[in-house]
Write an enzyme that holds these catalytic residues in place. Structure first.
Site, PDB file in Angstrom:
ATOM      1  N   ASN A   9     -52.807 -43.536 -11.454  1.00 34.61           N
ATOM      2  CA  ASN A   9     -54.137 -43.106 -11.028  1.00 34.61           C
ATOM      3  C   ASN A   9     -54.022 -41.626 -10.636  1.00 34.61           C
ATOM      4  O   ASN A   9     -53.558 -41.302  -9.550  1.00 34.61           O
ATOM      5  CB  ASN A   9     -54.586 -43.968  -9.837  1.00 34.61           C
ATOM      6  CG  ASN A   9     -55.984 -43.623  -9.372  1.00 34.61           C
ATOM      7  OD1 ASN A   9     -56.590 -42.664  -9.846  1.00 34.61           O
ATOM      8  ND2 ASN A   9     -56.488 -44.403  -8.431  1.00 34.61           N
ATOM      9  N   ARG A  90     -56.079 -45.257 -14.828  1.00 31.01           N
ATOM     10  CA  ARG A  90     -57.447 -45.433 -14.329  1.00 31.01           C
ATOM     11  C   ARG A  90     -58.253 -44.210 -14.761  1.00 31.01           C
ATOM     12  O   ARG A  90     -57.853 -43.073 -14.489  1.00 31.01           O
ATOM     13  CB  ARG A  90     -57.431 -45.533 -12.816  1.00 31.01           C
ATOM     14  CG  ARG A  90     -58.811 -45.556 -12.243  1.00 31.01           C
ATOM     15  CD  ARG A  90     -58.793 -45.438 -10.745  1.00 31.01           C
ATOM     16  NE  ARG A  90     -60.144 -45.536 -10.239  1.00 31.01           N
ATOM     17  CZ  ARG A  90     -60.572 -44.864  -9.181  1.00 31.01           C
ATOM     18  NH1 ARG A  90     -59.772 -44.061  -8.527  1.00 31.01           N
ATOM     19  NH2 ARG A  90     -61.807 -45.007  -8.780  1.00 31.01           N
ATOM     20  N   HIS A 179     -66.061 -48.305  -9.356  1.00 32.39           N
ATOM     21  CA  HIS A 179     -65.236 -49.338  -8.699  1.00 32.39           C
ATOM     22  C   HIS A 179     -65.212 -50.626  -9.531  1.00 32.39           C
ATOM     23  O   HIS A 179     -65.037 -51.716  -8.982  1.00 32.39           O
ATOM     24  CB  HIS A 179     -65.775 -49.702  -7.290  1.00 32.39           C
ATOM     25  CG  HIS A 179     -65.664 -48.606  -6.281  1.00 32.39           C
ATOM     26  ND1 HIS A 179     -66.671 -48.349  -5.378  1.00 32.39           N
ATOM     27  CD2 HIS A 179     -64.684 -47.727  -6.011  1.00 32.39           C
ATOM     28  CE1 HIS A 179     -66.321 -47.335  -4.590  1.00 32.39           C
ATOM     29  NE2 HIS A 179     -65.109 -46.944  -4.969  1.00 32.39           N
ATOM     30  N   ARG A 240     -69.806 -38.827   1.457  1.00 34.33           N
ATOM     31  CA  ARG A 240     -70.968 -38.783   0.557  1.00 34.33           C
ATOM     32  C   ARG A 240     -72.195 -39.374   1.247  1.00 34.33           C
ATOM     33  O   ARG A 240     -72.084 -40.364   1.974  1.00 34.33           O
ATOM     34  CB  ARG A 240     -70.695 -39.583  -0.722  1.00 34.33           C
ATOM     35  CG  ARG A 240     -69.606 -38.993  -1.576  1.00 34.33           C
ATOM     36  CD  ARG A 240     -69.469 -39.757  -2.889  1.00 34.33           C
ATOM     37  NE  ARG A 240     -68.148 -39.555  -3.434  1.00 34.33           N
ATOM     38  CZ  ARG A 240     -67.330 -40.526  -3.856  1.00 34.33           C
ATOM     39  NH1 ARG A 240     -67.723 -41.778  -3.836  1.00 34.33           N
ATOM     40  NH2 ARG A 240     -66.135 -40.235  -4.318  1.00 34.33           N
ATOM     41  N   GLU A 380     -56.829 -53.259  -7.383  1.00 32.88           N
ATOM     42  CA  GLU A 380     -57.307 -52.517  -8.553  1.00 32.88           C
ATOM     43  C   GLU A 380     -56.190 -52.288  -9.561  1.00 32.88           C
ATOM     44  O   GLU A 380     -56.398 -52.417 -10.769  1.00 32.88           O
ATOM     45  CB  GLU A 380     -57.914 -51.175  -8.113  1.00 32.88           C
ATOM     46  CG  GLU A 380     -59.218 -51.381  -7.349  1.00 32.88           C
ATOM     47  CD  GLU A 380     -59.795 -50.101  -6.775  1.00 32.88           C
ATOM     48  OE1 GLU A 380     -59.351 -49.697  -5.690  1.00 32.88           O
ATOM     49  OE2 GLU A 380     -60.675 -49.516  -7.404  1.00 32.88           O
TER      50      GLU A 380
END
Ligand code: AMP
Length: 394
Positions: A9, A90, A179, A240, A380
């Protein structure tokens, strides 16, 4: 270890990696390089119970992956002898094209590059990792697994924005969602915990980490999700804003003269819990709220209220849910956020078991609750390895 996959990743200044068994989805070795490109990069490498940390200057992703190879040689099995079946990457944005994992070739690389306009913070870094790994492991398949792919099933009523046709048709403007590997894995696990097949149940997944999103999963398929064209939409996150009136951007541009790049940065990097509570880390926000800090208290309230609104909306979107699953750093660890998010949902069929919630679950609703609420640790990297193994088997 059978069918081991090296999952990578690559972020703009970090590289995370795990050596994952493609069958059991367990990781034997994992690590993280932080501050790639800075004078003091930190490489943390874990093999079984052994953890090593080293500081060095790692100039770029090429040097980073070489340092990863060296770390495996010093601790654990050298990657060359590990029997790797693939390196899996990813990739954040797959646009409309990549709705499945794919083996990377030059053409796929170019397509991921073109999608950088939709994810300028993420795709270039993901691609850099792919380019370096293709050179470093030329004989292994490199597989790209996309964060957006699980949401390819979101129907038009939920993925189209009511904006001019040319925006949608010529500029790729639509809801993509993110996600995806986490929502896919957690919704499957939630069905497993209910003792049902994923195709028999409706699950709402709340992935609450530094980035956060909620997804409505109808019989195994994503039908709505809170993130949109980019990961900015939806919940309040670490830095965010989540949902705002888009006219705020024009108002601030007119009022302050701030450029669109500045406003982009403000909404992505200087908003969310950082703006409301002065802190990103939810543990610190909770401690401050506990200590009487008014800004932290209201920030927590806003954070939970936004999640609650999405869960309520998704119960409606699904026409009823069998389970709500909380996952990721905050979802797995904060009993306070889970309770705050579920607060007034009793009327919709959520009965929280406060003691079970405080204990961390896995099931945190009462036995008679119409909707089962659970805490499901995400995986993940395991999901990326599983999807890679499945792709290569076909
Ligand atoms: P992730 O992006 O999934 O790694 O999640 C990171 C977030 O999880 C950070 O905001 C952490 O503060 C939060 N987190 C981790 N542990 C806890 C905890 N015990 N209580 C509340 N938040 C936590």
């Amino acid at each position: 270890m059978s069918a081991p996959v090296l999952v990578v990743n690559s972020g703009s200044s970090s590289i995370k990696y795990q050596l994952v068994d493609g069958e059991t989805l367990q990781a034997s070795t994992s690590g993280l390089i932080e501050r790639v490109g800075q004078s003091e990069s930190i490489l943390t490498h874990r093999h079984g119970d052994e953890r090593t940390e080293r500081t060095a200057h790692i100039a770029d992703h090429a040097a980073g992956l070489e340092a990863v190879v060296a770390a495996f040689e010093e601790h654990g099995t050298p990657l060359a002898d590990a029997g790797l079946i693939a390196v899996a990457h990813r990739v954040v944005h797959g646009g409309e094209r990549f709705v499945q994992p794919v083996v990377v070739d030059d053409e796929v690389e170019a397509a991921i590059d073109r999608l950088s306009s939709l994810a300028p913070l993420h795709n270039p870094a993901n691609l850099e990792g792919i380019r370096v790994a293709r050179k470093l492991f030329p004989r292994l398949p490199q597989v790209a697994v996309f964060d957006t792919a699980f949401h390819a099933t979101v129907p038009e009523r939920a993925h189209l924005y009511a904006v001019p046709a040319s925006w949608r048709e010529d500029h790729g403007v639509r809801r993509y969602g993110f996600h995806g590997t986490s929502h896919a894995y957690v919704s499957r696990k939630a069905a497993e915990m209910l003792g049902r097949h994923p195709k028999e149940v409706n699950v709402i997944v709340a992935h609450l980490g530094n980035g956060a999103s909620v997804t409505a999963v109808e019989r195994g398929r994503s039908i709505d999700t809170s993130m949109g064209l980019t990961p900015l939409e939806g919940l309040v996150m670490g830095t965010r804003s989540g949902d705002i009136d888009p006219a705020i951007v024009f108002h601030m541009h007119r009022s302050t003269g701030a450029s669109f790049a500045d406003l982009d940065d403000a909404l992505n990097k200087e908003s969310g819990m950082l703006a409301l509570a002065g802190q990103i880390d939810m543990r610190v926000v909770e401690a401050a709220a506990e200590g009487g800090d008014r800004a932290a208290q209201i920030a927590l309230e806003i954070y939970c209220y936004r999640i609650r609104k999405y869960i309520g909306a998704y119960i409606a979107a699904l026409g009823g849910a069998d389970a709500i699953a909380f996952t990721a750093g905050i979802g797995e660890n904060s009993a306070e956020v889970r309770a705050g998010a579920l607060g007034s949902l009793t009327a919709l069929g959520v009965r929280l078991d406060e003691a079970a919630n405080a204990a961390g679950g896995p099931v945190i609703s009462t036995p008679g609750s119409p909707i089962t609420v659970m805490v499901v640790p995400t995986n993940e990297e395991g999901e990326i390895a599983a999807q890679t193994t499945a792709l290569l088997r076909n």
